[in-house]
Design an enzyme around this catalytic site. Structure first.
Site, mmCIF file in Angstrom:
data_model
loop_
_atom_site.group_PDB
_atom_site.id
_atom_site.type_symbol
_atom_site.label_atom_id
_atom_site.label_comp_id
_atom_site.label_asym_id
_atom_site.label_seq_id
_atom_site.Cartn_x
_atom_site.Cartn_y
_atom_site.Cartn_z
ATOM 1 C CB SER A 170 0.294 8.056 4.984
ATOM 2 O OG SER A 170 -0.853 8.136 5.745
ATOM 3 N N GLY A 198 4.312 2.506 2.878
ATOM 4 C CA GLY A 198 3.623 3.654 3.441
ATOM 5 C C GLY A 198 2.564 4.014 2.435
ATOM 6 C CB CYS A 199 -0.478 5.998 2.567
ATOM 7 S SG CYS A 199 -2.044 6.007 1.704
ATOM 8 C CD GLN A 200 0.527 10.993 0.634
ATOM 9 O OE1 GLN A 200 1.341 11.813 0.282
ATOM 10 N NE2 GLN A 200 -0.687 11.327 1.011
#
Lengths: 139, 415
Positions: free
Chosen positions: A118, A50-52
């Protein structure tokens, strides 16, 4: 219990909360209380990017049911992950693939499923269903 | 530590300014919005929103070459917008201002066109360790295509470029330097004039990523002698989807077109095309007309308040928030350069930025969490991400107080 029955159970639990703080405190507690993955499975291979927040997810087939274990480095994500596992784990591949997961909307946490969050949760659900599909094809 | 720069309380009528921004009166999750994500995009004053609305209500036509009145009127308005930007940056010529989609688009344009003409096997391109991915990836791509090498200027723990290393890395092989003016993650204000001068000693051109600088400071491209200076409209209180590439006439003339098509030509036959002069050579297709006009309206708005006033007021906010954050146990500020813009990144011991951002969001407070598109910088600090609060001139100390309360509450909940 069926997936739908577990979903309903969670919805009832969340109905008891008066405000967002209680809801998030509950998620945080869920996140803290669960040792949800064996360390050996916490590798780059099981990492859902995921992005974070990072989510690691492992699955295996036992007696026709898929068993999921997972972890995240963010505690709220981990709480959400714990809910997903409670709903989907220990069901047959078909049941998992057909699960609608409407409970997320009913407990007012859909924001965690929007692609912009995200947080890897959406990717995790996709991976859980893909794993179920793979087990179905093997058996 | 940051010190107040001997500026007494700046006299800005913040309440009046806030009234110019319609979005600031809305609620988020039942709470008044506190918008501290200005580094990602800034909010828009009514004059910008009206300029865009007016364009579609009264002015819409395609620019250039139309003989009818609407087309002529909007062509004049669009070219006036270009002049507004030229004056704002103190560029020598209006045709040195190229409209693009934004900072990323501008950098891609330069990397691609400059690369084709000037970068060859074994050449070097110099970037810094604090660059946004948008000022790394286009150059990485050029290096791959042309067989060149990407070199990186290191930073110290405070988040400042190490000038001695920079000097050492400027060699006969260096063909271009690409540097951020202000770091989006750390807030560091780089001594851009000095950095450009050092490159110019060796006749190396410099591209400056000004995305974070233009909302906070006056930029005079002739004074700093930037060869290319790029920024986005939306971080400067203008519309999304429009940005600027300033380039010295000499460079823009020498490098080839980037995208080609309608609007970029003088004559076309199937055998050969003669391209248009600047700026049209780089503006293929129908542009983001209302974007250009909206951006000019944003620049007019900012200039009415005055960027010097804005910088001074934002510095007050920065000092105030830095002090308040410093008092919270477990908070560590990432980026403690002597010269900083109103951007504060921080981490909290044992807590994930995502969790903090999620709780703050419930309180109506918008911050950014994550790696801020600077993963190499995160690797340098050995962290996954930060929480970033970035202030604009419409933010207040009262909002910072609420943010600090919210943060303390989040820390309590998450521990």
């Amino acid at each position: 219990m069926t997936i739908e029955e577990i979903e309903n159970e969670i919805v009832e639990e969340f109905e008891m909360f008066d405000d967002w703080m209680q809801k998030y405190e509950y998620l945080i507690d869920l996140g803290k209380s669960l040792p949800i993955i064996d360390e050996q499975y916490k590798t780059d291979n099981t990492l859902i990017k995921g992005c974070q927040s990072r989510v690691w997810m492992h699955s295996e087939l036992k007696a026709g049911n898929v068993i999921y274990t997972a972890d995240s480095d963010a505690i709220i994500t981990k709480g959400m992950v714990a809910l997903m596992i409670r709903v989907l784990s220990n069901h047959t591949p078909d049941e998992i693939m057909n699960a609608k997961l409407n409970f997320v909307e009913k407990i007012g946490l859909t924001q965690h499923l929007s692609p912009t969050r995200s947080n890897g949760l959406l990717s995790m659900i996709k991976q859980m269903k893909l794993d179920a599909l793979a087990y179905k094809q093997i058996s | 530590m940051i010190e107040s720069k001997n500026i007494t309380e700046v006299q800005l009528d913040i309440e009046k300014i806030r009234a110019d921004f319609p979005i600031l009166s809305r609620k988020v999750n039942g709470k008044p919005l506190i918008y501290f994500d200005n580094g990602a995009t800034a909010q828009k004053p009514k004059s910008v929103i009206d300029a865009i609305g007016n364009y579609y209500s009264n002015q819409n036509a395609n620019i250039h070459r139309g003989v009818h009145t609407l087309s002529q009127e909007i062509t004049v308005a669009y070219e006036n917008a270009r002049s507004t930007i030229q004056k704002h940056l103190n560029a020598e010529h209006a045709h040195e201002i190229i409209f693009t989609k934004g900072t990323t688009d501008s950098i891609n344009l330069v990397a691609s066109s400059f690369g084709k003409k000037f970068i060859f096997q074994g050449d070097e391109i110099l970037v810094s360790a604090m660059e946004h991915h948008s000022n790394i990836l286009p150059w990485q791509q050029v290096c791959e295509e042309r067989g060149a090498i990407l070199k990186v200027i290191p930073i110290n723990k405070e988040g400042e470029l190490i000038i001695s290393e920079y000097k050492r890395l400027l060699t006969d092989k260096t063909k271009i330097v690409a540097l951020t003016h202000i770091s989006n993650t750390l807030g560091t204000i780089n001594p851009i004039e000095e950095l450009i001068a050092l490159a110019h000693v060796k006749n190396i051109p410099v591209l400056v990523d000004g995305a974070q600088a233009v909302p906070h400071t006056n930029v005079n491209v002739q004074l700093i002698s930037a060869d290319f200076y790029v920024f986005s409209g939306h971080k400067l209180f203008g519309p999304t989807g429009v940005g600027v590439l300033y380039g010295k006439e000499k460079w823009l003339t020498e490098i080839p077109p980037y995208q080609v098509g309608g609007g970029t030509i003088k004559t076309v036959t199937f055998e050969k095309t003669e391209y248009a002069d600047l700026p049209l050579k780089f503006e293929a297709g129908t542009p983001h007309i209302e974007g250009g006009i909206g951006l000019a309206a944003a620049i007019d708005y900012v200039n009415k308040i005055g960027l010097n006033n804005i910088a001074a007021y934002e510095n007050e906010l920065l000092v105030y928030a830095t002090e308040a954050l410093g008092k919270i146990n477990g908070v560590k500020i990432i980026g403690t350069a002597k010269e900083k813009a109103s951007v504060i990144s921080f981490i909290v011991d044992g807590l994930h930025p995502f969790d903090i951002g999620t709780i703050l969001d419930q309180l109506g407070i918008a911050v950014r969490t994550g790696h801020h598109c600077t993963q190499p910088l995160m690797q340098f600090y050995g962290i996954q991400g930060t929480v970033r609060a970035s202030f604009a001139f419409y933010n207040t100390k009262e909002e910072i107080d609420l943010f600090i309360n919210g943060l303390e509450r989040a820390i309590k909940m998450l521990n």
